[in-house]
Write an enzyme that holds these catalytic residues in place. Structure first.
Site, PDB file in Angstrom:
ATOM      1  N   ASP A  81      -0.054   5.039   0.876  1.00  0.00           N
ATOM      2  CA  ASP A  81      -0.283   6.055   1.905  1.00  0.00           C
ATOM      3  C   ASP A  81      -0.190   5.446   3.303  1.00  0.00           C
ATOM      4  OD1 ASP A  81      -0.877   8.035  -0.053  1.00  0.00           O
ATOM      5  OD2 ASP A  81      -2.876   7.192  -0.264  1.00  0.00           O
ATOM      6  N   ASP A  88       0.889  -1.158   0.000  1.00  0.00           N
ATOM      7  CA  ASP A  88       0.000   0.000   0.000  1.00  0.00           C
ATOM      8  C   ASP A  88       0.934   1.217   0.000  1.00  0.00           C
ATOM      9  OD1 ASP A  88      -2.321   1.661   0.506  1.00  0.00           O
ATOM     10  OD2 ASP A  88      -1.606   1.788   2.581  1.00  0.00           O
TER      11      ASP A  88
HETATM   12  C1  G6P Z   1      -5.698   5.814  -0.343  1.00  0.00           C
HETATM   13  C2  G6P Z   1      -5.700   6.535   0.975  1.00  0.00           C
HETATM   14  C3  G6P Z   1      -7.066   7.092   1.297  1.00  0.00           C
HETATM   15  C4  G6P Z   1      -7.578   7.919   0.127  1.00  0.00           C
HETATM   16  C5  G6P Z   1      -7.613   7.075  -1.123  1.00  0.00           C
HETATM   17  C6  G6P Z   1      -8.053   7.859  -2.339  1.00  0.00           C
HETATM   18  O1  G6P Z   1      -6.343   4.612  -0.200  1.00  0.00           O
HETATM   19  O2  G6P Z   1      -5.300   5.664   2.015  1.00  0.00           O
HETATM   20  O3  G6P Z   1      -6.972   7.881   2.459  1.00  0.00           O
HETATM   21  O4  G6P Z   1      -8.867   8.424   0.388  1.00  0.00           O
HETATM   22  O5  G6P Z   1      -6.315   6.558  -1.373  1.00  0.00           O
HETATM   23  O6  G6P Z   1      -7.060   8.812  -2.646  1.00  0.00           O
HETATM   24  P1  G6P Z   1      -7.212   9.935  -3.730  1.00  0.00           P
HETATM   25  O7  G6P Z   1      -5.813  10.506  -3.833  1.00  0.00           O
HETATM   26  O8  G6P Z   1      -7.629   9.289  -5.006  1.00  0.00           O
HETATM   27  O9  G6P Z   1      -8.213  10.901  -3.235  1.00  0.00           O
HETATM   28 MG    MG Z   2      -2.590   3.166   3.679  1.00  0.00          MG
END
Ligand code: G6P
Ligand code: MG
Length: 276
Positions: free
Chosen positions: A11, A9
């Site tokens: 983030d 993953d």
């Molecule tokens: C990841 C993060 C989430 C986020 C999602 C969508 O999964 O952990 O916190 O909401 O991505 O990200 P984006 O950059 O497309 O808004």
């Molecule tokens: Mg994450």
């Protein structure tokens, strides 16, 4: 069974963009006058933008037009925050581990629901390390469904049982387990305790630490899953998940001599039988 790939993953695992997502949502929530703190943010970890907004709104009335505007606004705050990122923002231990995996011939994949995945990887100068990226554009169903990780495994040409997913979010751990992957959780037990193995972070973590921990796991999971994934696009076939409720412990590793003492074999890295 050999471990041939590790899917990360992004983030909160390779970099602390989980914090930037929180700050961006917090700014939007403040502007809308909706109470939102770190506790409210927990269920948003790992889930896509729209679902995150729904969780944040928690029943607060909104038209589709407003939803679109708020998602765009949050994303602009987030994109503003990530502009300043550099390789110095890679979390401790992550780059060392990626380098080690590359040396060991383990394929590296990224499985993140974020549509900003490539921008972040670029800013961190990590694009050269990854063999496959599955992101917010790759599949329709996101974590806790397993599609994103299965999509990544497919690109890497490995079976889920030959891959480890590294996750910092409960939804991501659930997704990886559902896909039949080995799962390494990063962070507090309350959040990622369902994973096969848990580490506080990647700091000081080497490939052999991960493999030894997996070999020793006493994890028992309730389901095995057979999943077909639904890719983004019109030709996608309907997805299906059939669960069989077997409850078994993983059997002991079949070749301890190879990676208990001698380290990784030339053929690959030996791990316990397929995760259950
Ligand atoms: C990841 C993060 C989430 C986020 C999602 C969508 O999964 O952990 O916190 O909401 O991505 O990200 P984006 O950059 O497309 O808004
Ligand atoms: Mg994450």
């Amino acid at each position: 069974m050999e471990i041939k790939a590790i899917i990360f993953d992004l983030d909160g695992v390779l970099t602390d963009t989980a914090e930037y997502h929180f700050l961006a949502w917090k700014r939007l929530a403040d502007e809308l006058g909706i109470p939102f703190d770190r506790q409210h943010n927990e269920p948003l970890r790992g889930v896509p933008r729209r679902r995150s907004l729904e969780l944040l709104l928690n029943g607060y009335p909104a038209t589709e037009e407003q939803m679109q505007e708020w998602m765009a606004r949050k994303n602009s705050y987030y994109v503003g925050l990530i502009q300043q990122m550099t390789p110095a923002d890679i979390l401790p231990g992550a780059l060392e581990l990626l380098k080690e995996l590359r040396r060991a011939g383990i394929k590296i994949g990224i499985g993140s629901a974020s549509k900003n995945t490539r921008t972040v990887l670029d800013r961190l100068h990590l694009m050269d390390y990854v063999a496959a990226i599955s992101d917010g554009y790759s599949v329709q169903r996101h974590k806790p469904m397993p599609d994103l990780f299965l999509h990544c495994a497919q690109q890497l040409d490995v079976d889920p049982g030959q891959a480890i997913v590294v996750e910092d979010a409960a939804s991501g751990v659930e997704a990886a387990l559902a896909g039949g992957f080995w799962v390494m959780g990063l962070g507090p037990e309350e959040r990622v305790g369902a994973a096969h193995i848990v580490f506080p972070s990647l700091e000081g973590v080497h490939l052999l630490d991960i493999l030894s921990a997996l070999r020793n796991t006493q994890h028992v999971s309730r389901f095995t899953h057979h999943v077909t994934i639904q890719k983004t696009g019109s030709s996608a076939k309907p997805s299906s998940i059939q669960r069989s409720s077997t409850t078994r412990k993983p059997s002991s590793p079949s070749a301890t001599a190879t990676w208990g003492r001698g380290g990784p074999s030339k053929r690959g890295i030996l791990a316990p039988d397929r995760p259950r």
